[in-house]
Each structure stands twice: as structure tokens, then as C-alpha cells.
Write a protein that holds these residues in place. Structure first.
Motif, PDB file in Angstrom:
ATOM      1  N   PRO A  18     141.538  17.718 -95.782  1.00 19.36           N
ATOM      2  CA  PRO A  18     140.819  17.541 -94.518  1.00 19.36           C
ATOM      3  C   PRO A  18     141.530  18.335 -93.416  1.00 19.36           C
ATOM      4  O   PRO A  18     142.759  18.387 -93.376  1.00 19.36           O
ATOM      5  N   HIS A  19     140.720  18.962 -92.564  1.00 14.74           N
ATOM      6  CA  HIS A  19     141.302  19.788 -91.496  1.00 14.74           C
ATOM      7  C   HIS A  19     140.357  19.849 -90.308  1.00 14.74           C
ATOM      8  O   HIS A  19     139.169  19.536 -90.434  1.00 14.74           O
ATOM      9  N   ALA A  20     140.894  20.237 -89.172  1.00 15.65           N
ATOM     10  CA  ALA A  20     140.115  20.308 -87.928  1.00 15.65           C
ATOM     11  C   ALA A  20     140.620  21.478 -87.108  1.00 15.65           C
ATOM     12  O   ALA A  20     141.731  21.977 -87.340  1.00 15.65           O
ATOM     13  N   PHE A  75     135.634  23.508 -80.697  1.00 12.67           N
ATOM     14  CA  PHE A  75     136.433  22.742 -81.664  1.00 12.67           C
ATOM     15  C   PHE A  75     135.638  22.586 -82.953  1.00 12.67           C
ATOM     16  O   PHE A  75     134.441  22.909 -82.996  1.00 12.67           O
ATOM     17  N   TYR A  76     136.304  22.062 -83.958  1.00 11.60           N
ATOM     18  CA  TYR A  76     135.631  21.669 -85.212  1.00 11.60           C
ATOM     19  C   TYR A  76     136.346  20.398 -85.656  1.00 11.60           C
ATOM     20  O   TYR A  76     137.535  20.424 -85.968  1.00 11.60           O
ATOM     21  N   LYS A  77     135.619  19.278 -85.662  1.00 15.44           N
ATOM     22  CA  LYS A  77     136.215  17.979 -85.997  1.00 15.44           C
ATOM     23  C   LYS A  77     136.681  17.940 -87.460  1.00 15.44           C
ATOM     24  O   LYS A  77     136.302  18.777 -88.262  1.00 15.44           O
ATOM     25  N   MET A  78     137.451  16.917 -87.813  1.00 15.23           N
ATOM     26  CA  MET A  78     138.023  16.775 -89.146  1.00 15.23           C
ATOM     27  C   MET A  78     136.921  16.839 -90.221  1.00 15.23           C
ATOM     28  O   MET A  78     135.910  16.168 -90.107  1.00 15.23           O
ATOM     29  N   HIS A  79     137.149  17.660 -91.257  1.00 12.93           N
ATOM     30  CA  HIS A  79     136.140  17.839 -92.306  1.00 12.93           C
ATOM     31  C   HIS A  79     136.810  18.408 -93.561  1.00 12.93           C
ATOM     32  O   HIS A  79     137.960  18.840 -93.512  1.00 12.93           O
ATOM     33  N   VAL A  80     136.082  18.406 -94.679  1.00 15.17           N
ATOM     34  CA  VAL A  80     136.476  19.218 -95.838  1.00 15.17           C
ATOM     35  C   VAL A  80     135.398  20.281 -96.024  1.00 15.17           C
ATOM     36  O   VAL A  80     134.258  20.100 -95.605  1.00 15.17           O
ATOM     37  N   ASP A  81     135.766  21.375 -96.722  1.00 13.91           N
ATOM     38  CA  ASP A  81     134.902  22.555 -96.706  1.00 13.91           C
ATOM     39  C   ASP A  81     133.875  22.624 -97.822  1.00 13.91           C
ATOM     40  O   ASP A  81     133.200  23.622 -97.949  1.00 13.91           O
ATOM     41  N   ARG A  82     133.764  21.579 -98.633  1.00 14.18           N
ATOM     42  CA  ARG A  82     132.844  21.707 -99.749  1.00 14.18           C
ATOM     43  C   ARG A  82     131.531  20.993 -99.450  1.00 14.18           C
ATOM     44  O   ARG A  82     131.527  19.907 -98.886  1.00 14.18           O
TER      45      ARG A  82
HETATM   46 FE   LIG Z   1     136.870  24.067 -92.558  1.00 15.59          FE
END
Ligand SMILES: [Fe+2]
Ligand SMILES: O=C(O)CCC(=O)C(=O)O
Length: 195
Positions: free
Chosen positions: A176-178, A114-121
Motif C-alpha cells: 500500500p502506498h500514497a 495527492f493520491y490516497k493510500m492504495h495498491v496498484d492492482r
Molecule cells: Fe500507485
């Protein structure tokens, strides 16, 4: 490709993300998927990190990645880079985005990853403008999990299944995405378009 690029841009403007299916033909998707698996079998993937020091935090993400070099000599990678750069130039011409280059890696989410909620910058580096993910998973079923979860500007959440040939794009610092836990191996190419 122009129609696909247009539809991606309309999606980003109107709903916060663009999505097209069959971004590239199915036989190509199958070939690059096979290539990814061959690289994986040769132990070329590494557990992904967080931030520019790429420290490992496996409670935040536990996928494995392999960076693709710019101007790859591998024909399959070059073909994907050509399609992505086509979109980058289209964005520059139609939206004055001033994008200069792209960076990208393969991602392999093993079962349960998985990849928890985050922004990519990154905190001290604002070059990442757009995130673009291309999925390589044939016959992905609703029960396989592993959706990309987006938190839209209007407060809604959408879940996107990582189906083969699907391409999703959004502004790196805004959305934000996960990645929800996958119940089977989940393969993709993640790219960022940089200023
Ligand atoms: Fe991402
Ligand atoms: O694979 C996905 O759907 C998203 C991956 C992601 O968010 C990332 O690598 O930053």
C-alpha cells in the motif's frame, strides 16, 4: 545498469521496495522533463481515474496523466522504455518473474494534488506485477512535500522524496502506498510490469 538492477532487486527482497538514484543521467532527466512540460502545455494530460473504467474520483487522486504508447517513436520515451525493459528482462533472468510487457504514463501532480493510500492492482486483472516510478523533479526540497509514502510489510512507513533521477520499484499487489500533497508541481513517469 546491472549494478542498479541488482540493488533494486535486493531492496525489493529485503525491505519491500527498491530505490536507486541517478537511474538515468541528469541531462536525460532534464530533457524528458522538458518534453513532459511541452505535452502538458498542449493540454494532452487528463485528470486520472480509478480502476479499469478510469472513473474519476478526485477525492482519492487528483493528478493528471498522459499514457506513453508502447514502442514510442519519440526518442526520449524510447530511451526510458529501453532502461525499464532492461530491468524487466533482468528480473526475468534472475528471479523467474515471467514478465511480458510494461505499460506507463506521465503523471503531473499540480500544487495540492495527492493520491490516497492504495495498491496498484485492479480487482479483476492480476497482470500488474511490479510498479516502478521515475521522478523528474530537480532541486526538490524537504519542504516541498509530495513524498511517496510506503507501508512496508514490517509495519513501518517510509517517505520518499520525488527527486530527479530517482527510481523506486515494488510489488504492485503487496505494498500500500500514497502520494502526499505536493507544494509545487510534481512530475514523474509511472510504469507497471505485466505478466
Ligand atoms: Fe500507485
Ligand atoms: O508518483 C508516485 O510516487 C506514486 C504514483 C502511484 O502510486 C500511482 O500512480 O499508482
Amino acid at each position: 545498469m546491472e549494478e542498479k538492477y541488482e540493488s533494486l532487486i535486493t531492496g525489493i527482497i529485503e525491505q519491500g521496495y527498491g530505490l536507486v538514484d541517478d537511474f538515468l543521467p541528469a541531462p536525460f532527466v532534464a530533457q524528458i522533463r522538458t518534453y513532459l512540460l511541452a505535452q502538458k502545455a498542449q493540454s494532452k494530460f487528463k485528470t486520472a481515474g480509478i480502476g479499469q473504467q478510469a472513473a474519476q474520483h478526485t477525492t482519492i487522486r487528483n493528478d493528471q496523466i498522459l499514457w506513453i504508447e508502447p514502442h514510442s517513436p519519440e526518442t526520449l520515451e524510447a530511451r526510458y522504455q529501453q532502461a525499464l525493459m532492461g530491468f524487466l528482462h533482468y528480473l526475468n533472468h534472475s528471479c523467474y518473474t515471467g514478465l511480458r510487457s510494461a505499460e506507463m504514463h506521465y503523471a503531473f501532480y499540480d500544487i495540492g494534488s495527492f493520491y490516497k493510500m492504495h495498491v496498484d492492482r485492479f480487482q479483476h486483472d492480476s497482470r500488474r506485477q511490479f510498479s516502478a516510478i521515475f521522478y523528474l523533479n530537480e532541486n526538490w526540497a524537504d519542504t516541498d512535500g509530495g513524498e511517496l509514502l510506503l507501508q512496508l510489510p514490517n509495519g513501518q512507513e517510509v517517505k520518499i522524496a520525488p527527486k530527479a533521477g530517482r527510481f523506486v520499484c515494488f510489488r504492485s499487489h503487496e505494498l500500500p502506498h500514497a502520494v502526499l500533497p505536493a507544494k509545487r508541481a510534481r512530475l514523474s513517469i509511472t510504469a507497471w510490469m505485466l505478466k
